[in-house]
Design an enzyme around this catalytic site. Structure first.
Site, mmCIF file in Angstrom:
data_model
loop_
_atom_site.group_PDB
_atom_site.id
_atom_site.type_symbol
_atom_site.label_atom_id
_atom_site.label_comp_id
_atom_site.label_asym_id
_atom_site.label_seq_id
_atom_site.Cartn_x
_atom_site.Cartn_y
_atom_site.Cartn_z
ATOM 1 N N HIS A 1 -3.910 0.077 5.545
ATOM 2 C CA HIS A 1 -2.685 -0.603 5.999
ATOM 3 C C HIS A 1 -1.988 0.223 7.080
ATOM 4 C CE1 HIS A 1 -2.432 -2.288 1.633
ATOM 5 N NE2 HIS A 1 -2.855 -3.275 2.402
ATOM 6 N N LYS B 1 2.459 -12.632 -9.475
ATOM 7 C CA LYS B 1 1.581 -11.453 -9.540
ATOM 8 C C LYS B 1 2.436 -10.214 -9.730
ATOM 9 C CE LYS B 1 -1.074 -10.026 -5.924
ATOM 10 N NZ LYS B 1 -1.996 -10.199 -4.787
ATOM 11 N N ARG C 1 -11.283 -7.007 6.932
ATOM 12 C CA ARG C 1 -12.233 -5.960 6.532
ATOM 13 C C ARG C 1 -13.664 -6.471 6.517
ATOM 14 N NH1 ARG C 1 -8.770 -4.682 1.311
ATOM 15 N NH2 ARG C 1 -8.420 -6.888 1.744
ATOM 16 N N SER D 1 -6.098 -2.022 -2.158
ATOM 17 C CA SER D 1 -5.113 -1.537 -3.132
ATOM 18 C C SER D 1 -5.644 -1.703 -4.552
ATOM 19 C CB SER D 1 -3.799 -2.312 -2.988
ATOM 20 O OG SER D 1 -3.253 -2.131 -1.703
HETATM 21 P P1 ADP Z 1 -2.258 -9.520 0.357
HETATM 22 O O1 ADP Z 1 -2.089 -9.568 -1.125
HETATM 23 O O2 ADP Z 1 -1.272 -10.333 1.121
HETATM 24 O O3 ADP Z 1 -3.664 -9.717 0.862
HETATM 25 P P2 ADP Z 1 -2.585 -6.697 0.843
HETATM 26 O O4 ADP Z 1 -1.524 -5.673 0.643
HETATM 27 O O5 ADP Z 1 -3.778 -6.618 -0.024
HETATM 28 O O6 ADP Z 1 -1.815 -8.045 0.722
HETATM 29 O O7 ADP Z 1 -3.058 -6.695 2.364
HETATM 30 C C1 ADP Z 1 -2.163 -6.944 3.401
HETATM 31 C C2 ADP Z 1 -2.931 -7.072 4.689
HETATM 32 O O8 ADP Z 1 -3.560 -5.834 4.993
HETATM 33 C C3 ADP Z 1 -4.050 -8.111 4.683
HETATM 34 O O9 ADP Z 1 -4.096 -8.725 5.942
HETATM 35 C C4 ADP Z 1 -5.290 -7.296 4.459
HETATM 36 O O10 ADP Z 1 -6.419 -7.927 5.041
HETATM 37 C C5 ADP Z 1 -4.931 -6.039 5.218
HETATM 38 N N1 ADP Z 1 -5.665 -4.880 4.694
HETATM 39 C C6 ADP Z 1 -5.788 -4.513 3.418
HETATM 40 N N2 ADP Z 1 -6.531 -3.385 3.304
HETATM 41 C C7 ADP Z 1 -6.892 -3.054 4.578
HETATM 42 C C8 ADP Z 1 -7.696 -2.005 5.135
HETATM 43 N N3 ADP Z 1 -8.292 -1.105 4.366
HETATM 44 N N4 ADP Z 1 -7.850 -1.978 6.471
HETATM 45 C C9 ADP Z 1 -7.263 -2.918 7.255
HETATM 46 N N5 ADP Z 1 -6.520 -3.941 6.784
HETATM 47 C C10 ADP Z 1 -6.326 -4.009 5.455
#
Ligand code: ADP
Length: 160
Positions: free
Chosen positions: A17, A41, A90, A128
Site C-alpha cells: 500500500h 467486516k 497485484r 493484509s
Molecule cells: P480492499 O478491502 O478495499 O481491497 P485493501 O486494503 O485490501 O482494501 O487494498 C486496498 C487497495 O490496495 C486495493 O486496490 C488493493 O488492490 C491494493 N493493494 C493491496 N495490497 C497491495 C500490494 N501489495 N501492492 C499494491 N497494491 C496493493
C-alpha cells in the site's frame, strides 16, 4: 489541481500500500487515503488505529492525507473535489474484481476516472489478510510492513 483518492480497508497498511501511496503522491497534487468503515467486516484494527498507522508512515509525504470513509466511495470523492480513484493491481484476480468495481463506479460517477497502479513485483504477494495469518504465528514481517504496523501486529496478534 488534481486530487486522487486511494480507498481501501488498510487492515493494516502494508509496504505494498505504502509503495502505491508514494508513487501516487508523485503523480497527483493531493492524495487522500480513505480508510473504509465496513460495518459487515470487522477488522483486526479499528478505523482509528488504521488511520494512525497510515499517518505515521506517510509523515514524509507532504501532499498525502488520511480520512475515514463510510458510504459510497464516489460520494466521498465528490465531497472532496477528487476526480481520480486509485486502486492497486497485484494479479489477474485483482483485475477481475477491480474491473467490476470500476465499471460500477463509472456508471455512478462518469466524471471520476479509476487509475490502476501495478503492484511493485517485490510486494505482489503481500496482502493484509495473509500478513495477519503470518503474524498470528509470530512470523517476521518487518520487511513487508512499516515499523509501526509490525509492532502493532505483534501486540495484537502474536500468540504466547
Ligand atoms: P480492499 O478491502 O478495499 O481491497 P485493501 O486494503 O485490501 O482494501 O487494498 C486496498 C487497495 O490496495 C486495493 O486496490 C488493493 O488492490 C491494493 N493493494 C493491496 N495490497 C497491495 C500490494 N501489495 N501492492 C499494491 N497494491 C496493493
Amino acid at each position: 489541481m488534481t486530487t486522487a483518492v486511494f480507498p481501501g480497508s488498510f487492515d493494516p497498511l502494508t509496504n505494498g500500500h505504502l509503495d502505491l501511496i508514494t508513487r501516487a503522491s508523485k503523480i497527483f497534487d493531493h492524495v487522500i487515503v480513505a480508510v473504509g468503515q465496513n460495518t459487515a467486516k470487522r477488522g483486526v484494527f479499528t478505523p482509528a488505529e488504521r488511520v494512525a498507522f497510515i499517518t505515521t508512515s506517510t509523515q514524509n509525504l507532504a501532499n498525502v492525507s488520511v480520512q475515514i470513509e463510510s458510504g459510497l466511495t464516489v460520494d466521498f470523492l465528490r465531497d472532496n473535489q477528487a476526480t481520480v480513484l486509485i486502486r492497486g493491481l497485484r494479479n489477474s484476480t485483482d483485475f477481475e474484481f477491480e474491473q467490476g468495481i470500476a465499471g460500477m463506479n463509472r456508471s455512478l460517477a462518469p466524471e471520476i476516472e479509476t487509475v490502476f497502479l501495478n503492484a511493485d513485483p517485490q510486494y505482489q504477494f503481500v496482502s493484509s489478510s495473509l500478513l495477519k495469518e503470518v503474524a498470528q504465528f509470530g512470523g517476521d514481517l518487518s520487511a513487508l510492513v512499516p515499523p509501526a504496523v509490525a509492532q502493532g501486529l505483534r501486540d495484537r496478534l502474536e500468540r504466547g
